[in-house]
Design a protein around this motif. Sequence first.
Motif, PDB file in Angstrom:
ATOM      1  N   TYR A   1       1.170  -1.088   0.189  1.00  0.00           N
ATOM      2  CA  TYR A   1      -0.076   0.219  -0.383  1.00  0.00           C
ATOM      3  C   TYR A   1       0.860   0.843   0.072  1.00  0.00           C
ATOM      4  O   TYR A   1       1.564   1.244   0.214  1.00  0.00           O
ATOM      5  N   SER A   2       0.454   2.310  -0.409  1.00  0.00           N
ATOM      6  CA  SER A   2       1.101   3.229  -0.458  1.00  0.00           C
ATOM      7  C   SER A   2       1.357   4.296   0.667  1.00  0.00           C
ATOM      8  O   SER A   2       2.031   4.986   1.082  1.00  0.00           O
ATOM      9  N   ASN A   3       0.111   3.990   0.982  1.00  0.00           N
ATOM     10  CA  ASN A   3      -0.468   4.926   2.636  1.00  0.00           C
ATOM     11  C   ASN A   3       1.385   4.166   3.549  1.00  0.00           C
ATOM     12  O   ASN A   3       0.714   3.359   4.361  1.00  0.00           O
ATOM     13  N   GLN A   4       1.579   4.707   4.275  1.00  0.00           N
ATOM     14  CA  GLN A   4       2.653   4.294   4.953  1.00  0.00           C
ATOM     15  C   GLN A   4       1.909   3.798   6.109  1.00  0.00           C
ATOM     16  O   GLN A   4       2.542   2.941   7.196  1.00  0.00           O
ATOM     17  N   TRP A   5       1.253   4.646   6.798  1.00  0.00           N
ATOM     18  CA  TRP A   5      -0.012   3.687   7.685  1.00  0.00           C
ATOM     19  C   TRP A   5      -0.182   2.375   7.518  1.00  0.00           C
ATOM     20  O   TRP A   5      -0.046   1.433   8.148  1.00  0.00           O
ATOM     21  N   ASN A   6      -0.688   2.097   6.368  1.00  0.00           N
ATOM     22  CA  ASN A   6      -1.147   0.913   6.391  1.00  0.00           C
ATOM     23  C   ASN A   6      -0.080  -0.538   6.271  1.00  0.00           C
ATOM     24  O   ASN A   6       0.154  -1.105   6.333  1.00  0.00           O
ATOM     25  N   ARG A   7       1.410   0.258   5.057  1.00  0.00           N
ATOM     26  CA  ARG A   7       2.136  -0.422   5.529  1.00  0.00           C
ATOM     27  C   ARG A   7       3.136  -0.236   6.725  1.00  0.00           C
ATOM     28  O   ARG A   7       3.444  -2.339   6.744  1.00  0.00           O
ATOM     29  N   GLY A   8       3.295   0.698   7.922  1.00  0.00           N
ATOM     30  CA  GLY A   8       3.025  -0.120   8.796  1.00  0.00           C
ATOM     31  C   GLY A   8       2.554  -0.988   9.619  1.00  0.00           C
ATOM     32  O   GLY A   8       3.392  -2.162  10.326  1.00  0.00           O
TER      33      GLY A   8
ATOM     34  N   LEU B   1      10.616  -9.127   6.323  1.00  0.00           N
ATOM     35  CA  LEU B   1      10.938  -7.600   6.547  1.00  0.00           C
ATOM     36  C   LEU B   1      12.448  -7.217   7.386  1.00  0.00           C
ATOM     37  O   LEU B   1      12.041  -6.256   6.840  1.00  0.00           O
ATOM     38  N   ASN B   2      13.283  -8.173   6.302  1.00  0.00           N
ATOM     39  CA  ASN B   2      14.479  -7.789   6.743  1.00  0.00           C
ATOM     40  C   ASN B   2      15.504  -7.199   5.618  1.00  0.00           C
ATOM     41  O   ASN B   2      16.105  -6.169   5.543  1.00  0.00           O
ATOM     42  N   GLY B   3      14.335  -7.981   3.905  1.00  0.00           N
ATOM     43  CA  GLY B   3      15.107  -7.535   3.406  1.00  0.00           C
ATOM     44  C   GLY B   3      13.487  -6.386   2.501  1.00  0.00           C
ATOM     45  O   GLY B   3      13.964  -5.472   1.673  1.00  0.00           O
TER      46      GLY B   3
ATOM     47  N   ILE C   1       8.031   3.249   8.438  1.00  0.00           N
ATOM     48  CA  ILE C   1       8.223   1.998   8.249  1.00  0.00           C
ATOM     49  C   ILE C   1       9.253   0.937   8.504  1.00  0.00           C
ATOM     50  O   ILE C   1       8.912  -0.344   8.759  1.00  0.00           O
ATOM     51  N   ARG C   2      10.742   1.541   8.533  1.00  0.00           N
ATOM     52  CA  ARG C   2      11.801   0.691   9.347  1.00  0.00           C
ATOM     53  C   ARG C   2      11.744   1.067  10.845  1.00  0.00           C
ATOM     54  O   ARG C   2      11.735  -0.664  10.624  1.00  0.00           O
ATOM     55  N   VAL C   3      11.263   1.015  10.902  1.00  0.00           N
ATOM     56  CA  VAL C   3      10.811   0.885  12.690  1.00  0.00           C
ATOM     57  C   VAL C   3      10.411  -0.125  12.316  1.00  0.00           C
ATOM     58  O   VAL C   3      10.679  -0.206  13.312  1.00  0.00           O
ATOM     59  N   LEU C   4       8.920   0.287  12.467  1.00  0.00           N
ATOM     60  CA  LEU C   4       7.740  -0.958  12.182  1.00  0.00           C
ATOM     61  C   LEU C   4       8.414  -2.433  12.746  1.00  0.00           C
ATOM     62  O   LEU C   4       8.332  -3.643  13.156  1.00  0.00           O
ATOM     63  N   CYS C   5       9.108  -2.023  11.340  1.00  0.00           N
ATOM     64  CA  CYS C   5      10.242  -3.223  10.602  1.00  0.00           C
ATOM     65  C   CYS C   5      10.620  -4.268  11.642  1.00  0.00           C
ATOM     66  O   CYS C   5      10.515  -5.014  11.951  1.00  0.00           O
ATOM     67  N   GLU C   6      11.497  -2.787  12.692  1.00  0.00           N
ATOM     68  CA  GLU C   6      12.496  -3.291  13.129  1.00  0.00           C
ATOM     69  C   GLU C   6      11.857  -3.303  14.730  1.00  0.00           C
ATOM     70  O   GLU C   6      12.367  -4.851  15.262  1.00  0.00           O
ATOM     71  N   GLN C   7      10.993  -3.149  15.185  1.00  0.00           N
ATOM     72  CA  GLN C   7      10.169  -3.440  16.318  1.00  0.00           C
ATOM     73  C   GLN C   7       9.756  -5.015  16.218  1.00  0.00           C
ATOM     74  O   GLN C   7       9.857  -6.398  16.805  1.00  0.00           O
TER      75      GLN C   7
ATOM     76  N   GLU D   1      12.457  -7.307  16.000  1.00  0.00           N
ATOM     77  CA  GLU D   1      12.862  -7.334  17.154  1.00  0.00           C
ATOM     78  C   GLU D   1      12.267  -8.330  17.917  1.00  0.00           C
ATOM     79  O   GLU D   1      12.425  -9.140  19.213  1.00  0.00           O
ATOM     80  N   THR D   2      10.766  -8.362  18.053  1.00  0.00           N
ATOM     81  CA  THR D   2       9.260  -9.431  18.969  1.00  0.00           C
ATOM     82  C   THR D   2      10.284 -10.507  17.862  1.00  0.00           C
ATOM     83  O   THR D   2       9.256 -11.482  19.254  1.00  0.00           O
ATOM     84  N   MET D   3      10.576 -10.987  17.143  1.00  0.00           N
ATOM     85  CA  MET D   3      10.284 -12.098  16.040  1.00  0.00           C
ATOM     86  C   MET D   3      11.878 -12.973  17.024  1.00  0.00           C
ATOM     87  O   MET D   3      12.239 -14.184  17.262  1.00  0.00           O
ATOM     88  N   SER D   4      12.942 -11.806  17.371  1.00  0.00           N
ATOM     89  CA  SER D   4      14.117 -12.428  17.857  1.00  0.00           C
ATOM     90  C   SER D   4      14.438 -13.595  18.592  1.00  0.00           C
ATOM     91  O   SER D   4      15.168 -14.224  18.481  1.00  0.00           O
ATOM     92  N   THR D   5      13.906 -14.140  19.514  1.00  0.00           N
ATOM     93  CA  THR D   5      13.883 -14.868  20.409  1.00  0.00           C
ATOM     94  C   THR D   5      13.756 -16.321  19.285  1.00  0.00           C
ATOM     95  O   THR D   5      13.563 -17.340  20.108  1.00  0.00           O
ATOM     96  N   LYS D   6      12.782 -16.282  18.570  1.00  0.00           N
ATOM     97  CA  LYS D   6      12.408 -17.137  18.181  1.00  0.00           C
ATOM     98  C   LYS D   6      13.893 -17.625  16.622  1.00  0.00           C
ATOM     99  O   LYS D   6      13.276 -18.543  15.507  1.00  0.00           O
TER     100      LYS D   6
END
Length: 122
Positions: free
Chosen positions: A58-65, A90-92, A100-106, A109-114
């Motif tokens: 989606y072009s809308n940043q809120w939707n992508r995030g 997400l990594n790519g 958007i990059r910050v939300l991907c990083e978050q 981070e949430t996934m990092s334990t797996k």
Amino acid sequence: MKLNKKQFDDVFECLNGLKDENECIRALCKQSLETISTKLNDQQFDRVFSAFIDGLKYSNQWNRGSYARSLGIIAIKTNKKQLNDIFECLNGLEDENEYIRVLCEQSLETMSTKLNDKQFDR
């Protein structure tokens, strides 16, 4: 969450509103799919995963995030193959938007334990 298989399958089919033009309906369906993601079978999960990946377009940043965040939420409830697919997505993602990059990083981070060691190093 207490539905039998048939009831659950019927509810899942009703949550196809991710492509609805109404932003509120999309958000409610997405939120519901996040909630029931632990009960999805592989085929249903693949459909949700694909819809969330498509949502990143989606072009809308809120939707992508929002879709990046959703992928992080469902990632903690996935098998190894599904987790790898979400990690690669997400990594790519090299979005031009910092939000958007910050939300991907978050989400990562949430996934990092797996993550396995190779993914964690990346």
